[in-house]
Scaffold this motif. Structure first.
Motif, PDB file in Angstrom:
ATOM      1  N   PHE A  69      -5.036  14.103 -12.977  1.00  0.00           N
ATOM      2  CA  PHE A  69      -5.208  14.666 -11.639  1.00  0.00           C
ATOM      3  C   PHE A  69      -4.302  13.886 -10.704  1.00  0.00           C
ATOM      4  CE2 PHE A  69      -7.241  14.043  -7.458  1.00  0.00           C
ATOM      5  CZ  PHE A  69      -7.257  15.347  -7.000  1.00  0.00           C
ATOM      6  N   LEU A  95     -14.972  16.103  -9.879  1.00  0.00           N
ATOM      7  CA  LEU A  95     -13.706  16.825  -9.830  1.00  0.00           C
ATOM      8  C   LEU A  95     -13.995  18.299 -10.099  1.00  0.00           C
ATOM      9  CD1 LEU A  95     -10.576  16.576  -9.645  1.00  0.00           C
ATOM     10  CD2 LEU A  95     -10.578  16.265 -12.124  1.00  0.00           C
ATOM     11  N   VAL A 149     -12.350  21.926 -10.534  1.00  0.00           N
ATOM     12  CA  VAL A 149     -11.055  22.517 -10.864  1.00  0.00           C
ATOM     13  C   VAL A 149     -11.168  24.029 -10.811  1.00  0.00           C
ATOM     14  CG1 VAL A 149      -9.210  22.617 -12.567  1.00  0.00           C
ATOM     15  CG2 VAL A 149     -10.625  20.566 -12.398  1.00  0.00           C
ATOM     16  N   ILE A 204      -4.500  19.407 -11.400  1.00  0.00           N
ATOM     17  CA  ILE A 204      -4.572  18.766 -12.696  1.00  0.00           C
ATOM     18  C   ILE A 204      -3.303  19.125 -13.452  1.00  0.00           C
ATOM     19  CG2 ILE A 204      -7.090  18.732 -12.768  1.00  0.00           C
ATOM     20  CD1 ILE A 204      -6.865  20.900 -14.967  1.00  0.00           C
TER      21      ILE A 204
END
Length: 171
Positions: free
Chosen positions: A52, A140, A142, A166
């Motif tokens: 990331f 995180l 995504v 990412i």
């Protein structure tokens, strides 16, 4: 004159109906592209070897700060994580005065989990680390195209978030 008006009206109706027929095809194409993009992102996360990189940070107190020229990353590889993140926020008394200005860590994270939501096309990765006298919780999130938001909660610092992408660490 009535004939020309009638022809114009027929042409307009025909044009509208042909546009209406194209709309579902475009929507299906967009959905198909989004599904393929999410599948590729989920496959990358499932390998366990990805990174990331943040483009900006948003401290709780303050405005957005661009990180394009500041080195930062979180790298996941072989069950371990390497973190280099700058920190722009409030540090509380419990963190001490001799702490690092950013967050630097390398090792095995605790409570590592990955939750993939196919319906919303989102992936949620969470883990904890202890860094000296501080503990940090990372979440995180995504999206389908690899765009990600990192939420950082610390025992000795104010909450901060990072926006970025990412990527495959092999690249």
């Amino acid at each position: 004159m009535k004939t020309i008006t009638g022809i114009v009206i027929l042409l307009l109706l025909f044009t509208q109906s042909s546009n209406a027929q194209e709309a579902p095809d475009k929507k299906m194409h967009r959905e198909e592209v989004a599904s393929r993009s999410f599948a590729a992102t989920a496959k990358l996360v499932n390998t366990g070897d990805f990174g990331f990189v943040a483009g900006r940070t948003i401290p709780v107190y303050g405005r957005n700060i661009s990180l394009t020229t500041i080195p930062n990353h979180i790298t996941f590889s072989d069950g371990e994580v390497a973190i280099v993140l700058p920190y722009f926020g409030v540090v509380y008394n419990g963190a001490g005065y001799n702490h690092e200005p950013g967050i630097h860590y390398s090792g095995k994270p605790r409570n590592y989990s990955v939750a993939i939501n196919d319906g919303k096309r989102r992936i949620r990765i969470s883990f904890d680390i202890s860094n000296g006298s501080e503990s940090h919780k990372f979440v995180l999130t995504v999206g389908k195209n690899g765009y990600a938001t990192l939420l950082l909660k610390s025992s000795g610092r104010s909450t901060s978030s990072y926006d970025g992408m990412i990527r495959d660490i092999a690249l």
